[in-house]
Design a protein around this motif. Sequence first.
Motif, PDB file in Angstrom:
ATOM      1  N   ALA A  64      52.425  37.262  44.208  1.00  0.00           N
ATOM      2  CA  ALA A  64      51.777  37.157  42.939  1.00  0.00           C
ATOM      3  C   ALA A  64      52.545  35.646  41.988  1.00  0.00           C
ATOM      4  CB  ALA A  64      51.897  38.463  42.471  1.00  0.00           C
ATOM      5  N   VAL A  65      51.531  34.856  41.552  1.00  0.00           N
ATOM      6  CA  VAL A  65      51.322  34.081  41.121  1.00  0.00           C
ATOM      7  C   VAL A  65      50.904  33.721  39.640  1.00  0.00           C
ATOM      8  CG1 VAL A  65      51.011  31.325  41.576  1.00  0.00           C
ATOM      9  CG2 VAL A  65      51.068  32.657  43.239  1.00  0.00           C
ATOM     10  N   SER A  66      51.835  34.069  38.640  1.00  0.00           N
ATOM     11  CA  SER A  66      51.280  34.252  36.975  1.00  0.00           C
ATOM     12  C   SER A  66      50.318  32.398  36.408  1.00  0.00           C
ATOM     13  CB  SER A  66      52.260  35.078  36.643  1.00  0.00           C
ATOM     14  OG  SER A  66      53.678  33.774  36.123  1.00  0.00           O
ATOM     15  N   VAL A  94      46.786  37.695  38.030  1.00  0.00           N
ATOM     16  CA  VAL A  94      45.840  38.671  37.416  1.00  0.00           C
ATOM     17  C   VAL A  94      45.613  38.138  36.214  1.00  0.00           C
ATOM     18  CG1 VAL A  94      46.296  41.380  35.981  1.00  0.00           C
ATOM     19  CG2 VAL A  94      47.393  40.850  38.555  1.00  0.00           C
ATOM     20  N   ASP A  95      44.939  37.799  35.374  1.00  0.00           N
ATOM     21  CA  ASP A  95      44.119  37.366  33.850  1.00  0.00           C
ATOM     22  C   ASP A  95      44.229  39.090  33.072  1.00  0.00           C
ATOM     23  OD1 ASP A  95      42.874  36.506  31.532  1.00  0.00           O
ATOM     24  OD2 ASP A  95      40.721  36.295  33.157  1.00  0.00           O
ATOM     25  N   GLU A  96      45.358  38.536  32.551  1.00  0.00           N
ATOM     26  CA  GLU A  96      45.007  40.544  31.418  1.00  0.00           C
ATOM     27  C   GLU A  96      44.350  39.443  30.296  1.00  0.00           C
ATOM     28  OE1 GLU A  96      47.780  38.423  32.159  1.00  0.00           O
ATOM     29  OE2 GLU A  96      49.808  38.784  32.733  1.00  0.00           O
ATOM     30  N   ILE A 122      41.411  35.738  41.891  1.00  0.00           N
ATOM     31  CA  ILE A 122      42.335  36.090  40.308  1.00  0.00           C
ATOM     32  C   ILE A 122      41.394  37.513  40.363  1.00  0.00           C
ATOM     33  CG2 ILE A 122      41.474  35.678  38.265  1.00  0.00           C
ATOM     34  CD1 ILE A 122      41.480  32.858  39.204  1.00  0.00           C
ATOM     35  N   MET A 123      42.058  38.647  40.019  1.00  0.00           N
ATOM     36  CA  MET A 123      41.221  39.515  39.113  1.00  0.00           C
ATOM     37  C   MET A 123      41.523  39.797  38.081  1.00  0.00           C
ATOM     38  SD  MET A 123      41.391  43.195  41.959  1.00  0.00           S
ATOM     39  CE  MET A 123      40.107  42.683  43.758  1.00  0.00           C
ATOM     40  N   SER A 124      40.763  40.870  36.633  1.00  0.00           N
ATOM     41  CA  SER A 124      40.946  40.580  35.489  1.00  0.00           C
ATOM     42  C   SER A 124      41.354  42.093  35.229  1.00  0.00           C
ATOM     43  CB  SER A 124      39.578  40.118  34.902  1.00  0.00           C
ATOM     44  OG  SER A 124      38.958  40.766  34.989  1.00  0.00           O
TER      45      SER A 124
END
Length: 328
Positions: A64-66, A94-96, A122-124
Amino acid sequence: MHHEIHILMSKECSKCKKNPSIYLRQYSGEFLCKKCFLRSIEYKAKRTISKYSMIRHGDTIAVAVSGGKDSLVLLNVLRNTLANQGSQLVAITVDEGIKGYRDESLNIVKNFCASIGVENRIMSFSELFGLSMDKAMEVRPSEKISSCSMCGTFRRRALDLLAESCGANVVATGHNLDDYIQTFLINLFAGDVERIGWTYPEPVEYGITDLRKIKPLMEIYEREIVLYAIHTNIPFQSEECPYKDESIRSAFRNHLDNLEKIHPGIKYNAYSSILKIAKKVKAAGSLKDLDLNHGVQQEHRRCIICKRDSSNVICSVCSTLDLLVKET
Ligand code: SF4
Ligand code: ZN
């Protein structure tokens, strides 16, 4: 400050006895050169991984890379320590949907992954839950739910979905030693004893696809992770999220940092004690479960809406979404 640098530069590394030191590890009294310091961080992570059997041959590990320091350091450390060991790495992000904040970190992650040759998926929030964090902040009933707990609930689910979409069986997150102690204190002060047991790093598979969650940096000080990032030239986002709530976590962080300044090593001592407590609480919890079910392992419960694992009839993601939809 200048004084400290002067002392460090004039000391040789306590490990290799050759190079000039760049860092004094207060809690052990060691002076370390750049090479020995970086090596020590990777060695510590490796030791944590094997101590708790976090990774097995043939695993596909979703990291998990932010774009923050911890997650980028984790990715780099895993890439260096797992090279040619029969496991696959993929970076999941994750693209919040937080304008002006997330865009920058997404770029950092993309570029870093490209530079070290790791795939980045990436998923949003928008595509997964139908609304971005910006939108959720607009419509949320603020007295019922805080920004970070809402965001965290969605992010944990998003990471599971991302990991599943890559065929991964392990999710690695960048939690460090400081995070671990803070979490313990939060649970302690909230009276949430059972949760303390859940933090014991014993690998458990859960969910439909048997994901295993691991935290390879959990025995490393946050301060040393920053230093590792700086000395390996890992670019990380340091800007703060506009929705960050003044949580009890920051209060504990400040308090622990002050204590560590006066008593170097106190965080590590606390960490060791917490591990022992967590282990006992966990063992007591599973005994109780077995008792209640007359020796039969409890069956997994599922959320009646999304059909995923949940300890309640409706999971936290679905109930949060319900809360938000009511407001729109
Ligand atoms: Fe989400 Fe809170 Fe982190 Fe912002 S600070 S990204 S709202 S968890
Ligand atoms: Zn659900």
